[in-house]
Design a protein around this motif. Structure first.
Motif: not given
Length: 758
Positions: A1-14
């Motif tokens: 299982m891939l480790e994924e995040f809720d990308v909507s909460n990440l900055s553009l640099l992240d």
């Protein structure tokens, strides 16, 4: 299982950092593939796309150095696709350096968003070096690494503050990352979920006994209904009051209704039990799966590392990984990176020969290192092997002697397996040359220690001239452990299967005693025995005089047989950490719940081995076959021989045993005194001159002890002076003999005189 995040909460640099890391994997893999594939069009297309993605992402977040590096790399890949340039190994070195630079830039700007990397001379030189690849007249000597990431770290002044404002409205889709909503979970939360899932599995299993009890109740209710029916039939021939008949009929009807109701509920609870158990099991497996990832996720850097190191040493090495998709616990995979890196570096530096040497012995010019990852018997097995020169066992034996790790006599008796264990000792190395890569004797020690920390084992096997293999056996996950359940002093305990060498049902006839230490032979090697209850400081069990249940455990230096009450079977347990307020509990690593909901303690084998060694060094050893001795005292009379000379000890022991006595030995006065207090002897035969406690002192201790003073003592010594004989008799000895009595029947006659014939 891939480790994924809720990308909507990440900055553009992240997001940029995530994009670069993902594309760097593609760049590394495909660049390495260019060196081996004759028609790498597919790889070149992937390289072009990866560089293009990084360029676009870097432009969005306004990091011009990354844009320039990615752009010139993209141009190289396009030119290679069109056949305008050929990417040789030297040119690939420069491109790989560009990959490293992109990753370094991404990590720097993500670590401190208020800083911006500007073009400096080093980055410009790297861009120029990559651009030179596009120049047909450029020679390979003109294309060489000009900057390293370490040099960039030294150039901290090229990082300035206050970057231009980023366009916050830019969506993550512009970076080529597809949003995938998920939650980020801490390890502590995941561990708690694992515990709750394990408990739900236990609770679901507890429904089965309840369903079985309903089944028994239904059977009883059916019998009651049948009895009422028969009673009604028997009384039908008699003239009974109408009210009695109605009540009897109503009771029969009510019994039938109860039977039907119980049957319905029993069927429902059985279905519910099966569904609950299935659901709990699926939940349990899903949570375990969240901790797992493929081996390839953790081994992405190995091919690049092997390739770069081989080129640095002027060798040709190919890395093969079999079982990339094998699932491994994330924690284990993270900890395995360092051990596997050390093993691979050693294989390249010490194992794989230079091309000329390989050709001279009939091997192909290119060496092969192979990593095989498999699941077997509920365990993870990793085999790292090479086809290099291997290790000369006799050279290794001489190195052990040279480093004074053992004497020549002992070294000559060591088996190949035992000699290979020295490779894992701190500071042990078979090479005299220390380099940046290896030679300090640290790498394999770190590998061995790390593998042991996660509950695994590591062993090495070598065939001279054909290569070396390292075998790692590890648990599949650190959250769930496959264990052997045993009973000790009436309580269950769990031993991790990975920490058990062997399980033995040992007959009392196979137990021998030497120097007051019971042992048995396993593979022609002595294994000392000790009661588990004594080590854990629990009440002593009643030992079965016919056979003993023994678990063989070991560390790097010692091997012991742990006697338990009985084996309960194998079981997978969800590990539950102990309350931190308890501190480190001696000999215990964690706890768990069994299938029936009962708690069980998981034994810390490393700690247990240290505790066993302390018990042996103290001399307070309980006899594991004590009850067996007690059962045969009517036939055998026990004699303790105390002498610091092994020749004299064995001569006296054989003399006594040949005449039907049961003889045991002790190596000095203290050892003999401890044996006398913990054993049950009919006679003591002792020398005088011994370390720690001489024979006169030992005799005096026995004769002044309230419970032991009735034991007769014979002193046998080379000292034949009258004053020595008188001193021995004054201490309480029943006989004082000289050692010349071995050659006649004097000693045997004295034994018979004191305790009778055997």
């Amino acid at each position: 299982m891939l480790e994924e995040f809720d990308v909507s909460n990440l900055s553009l640099l992240d997001l940029f950092n995530m994009e670069v890391k993902a594309q760097v994997v593609v760049l590394n893999d495909c660049l390495l593939a260019l060196e081996t594939k004759p028609d790498p069009q597919k790889e070149l297309a992937a390289l072009m796309r990866a560089a293009h993605c990084i360029k676009g992402a870097a432009r969005i977040v306004q990091i011009e150095p990354a844009v320039n590096v990615a752009h010139v790399m993209e141009d190289c890949f396009v030119a290679a696709q069109e056949g305008k340039v050929i990417l040789t190994a030297d040119r690939i070195d420069v491109l790989l350096q560009g990959v490293d630079m992109l990753l370094h830039i991404a990590e720097r700007v993500t670590a401190n968003p208020n800083l911006q990397i500007l073009e400096d001379v080093g980055i410009q030189s790297l861009v120029s070096a990559i651009a030179n690849i596009l120049t047909p007249e450029a020679t390979s000597t003109e294309i060489h690494p000009l900057i390293t990431t370490a040099q960039l770290e030294e150039n901290q002044q090229t990082i300035l503050v206050s970057p231009p404002p980023l366009n916050i409205s830019t969506s993550s889709e512009e970076l080529g990352i597809t949003p995938n909503r998920a939650v980020r979970m801490s390890t502590e939360n995941l561990n708690r979920l694992m515990g709750l899932a394990g408990e739900s599995l236990v609770e679901a299993n507890s429904l089965e006994p309840f369903a079985n009890s309903l089944l028994k109740l239904r059977s009883n209710q059916g019998e009651l209904s049948n009895l009422l029916t028969k009673l009604q039939e028997l009384l039908g021939n008699y003239h009974l009051d109408r009210q009695i008949k109605e009540n009897l009929s109503a009771a029969d009807q009510k019994a039938k209704e109860c039977y039907q109701m119980i049957s319905d509920r029993q069927n429902e609870i059985e279905v519910f039990s099966q569904r609950s158990a299935n659901l709990a099991h699926r939940l349990y497996q899903e949570i375990i799966a969240t901790r797992m990832c493929s081996f390839a996720d953790g081994g992405q850097g190995f091919p690049r590392m092997v390739r770069d190191l081989a080129r640095q040493l002027g060798k040709r090495v190919k890395l093969e990984i079999v079982g990339k998709s094998t699932l491994v616990d994330r924690d284990i995979l993270e900890r395995l990176e360092a051990p596997l890196t050390h093993i691979l570096r050693n294989a390249i530096d010490h194992g794989i020969e230079p091309p000329q040497e390989r050709l001279a012995v009939g091997k192909p010019e290119e060496g092969i290192i192979r990593i095989e990852v498999t699941h077997r018997a509920g365990m993870l097995f990793i085999n790292v092997s090479d086809d290099g020169r291997g290790i000369n066992i006799e050279f290794l034996r001489q190195a052990v002697i040279t480093k004074q790790l053992t004497n020549p006599e002992m070294a000559a008796q060591l088996t190949e397996i035992e000699l290979m264990e020295f490779l894992f000792l701190p500071g042990f190395s078979t090479t005299e040359t220390v380099t940046e890569i290896s030679g300090r004797g640290v790498g394999l020690d770190i590998a061995h220690s790390t593998v042991r920390e996660v509950g695994g084992t590591l062993r090495a096997v070598s065939v001279l001239g054909r290569g070396m293999s390292f075998y790692l056996q590890l648990p599949l996950t650190l959250s769930v452990i496959r264990t052997l359940l045993v009973e000790i002093a009436g309580e269950p305990y769990a031993f991790g299967l990975a920490r058990i060498e062997q399980v033995v049902m040992l007959s009392k006839s196979n137990i021998a005693v030497s120097e007051n230490r019971p042992f048995f032979l396993m593979n022609n090697q002595p294994v000392e025995l000790i009661l588990a209850s004594q080590v854990l400081e629990l009440p002593s069990p009643v030992v079965n005089i016919e056979s003993l249940s023994v678990i063989v455990i070991s560390d790097r230096l010692n091997r012991y047989g742990l006697v338990v009450d009985r084996f309960l079977g194998e079981c997978s347990l969800v590990i539950r950490p102990l309350d931190p307020r308890l501190g480190k509990v001696a000999n215990i690593s964690a706890a768990a719940l069994m299938d029936n909901g009962s708690p069980v303690l998981i034994v810390d084998v490393e700690d247990l081995v240290r505790s066993i060694a302390k018990v042996f060094s103290s001399g307070q050893l309980s006899q594991v076959n004590q009850s067996a001795h007690q059962a045969v005292t009517k036939v055998y009379k026990r004699v303790l021989v105390v002498d610091d000379s092994i020749t004299v000890r064995e001569m006296e022991r054989k003399l006594l045993e040949n005449n039907g006595y049961k003889a045991e030995v002790a190596v000095n006065g203290i050892d003999g005194w401890n044996a006398i207090r913990s054993g049950d002897y009919d006679l003591v035969v002792t020398d005088i001159d011994m370390p720690r406690m001489n024979g006169f002192e030992l005799t005096s201790q026995i004769k002044t002890h309230a419970k032991l003073k009735q034991i007769p003592v014979i002193i046998v010594s080379y000292k034949d002076r009258e004053e020595d004989r008188l001193q021995g008799l004054e201490a309480g000895a029943d006989y004082y003999l000289t050692k010349s009595s071995f050659h006649d029947d004097t000693l045997l006659k004295a034994v018979i005189d004191l305790i009778g014939e055997a």
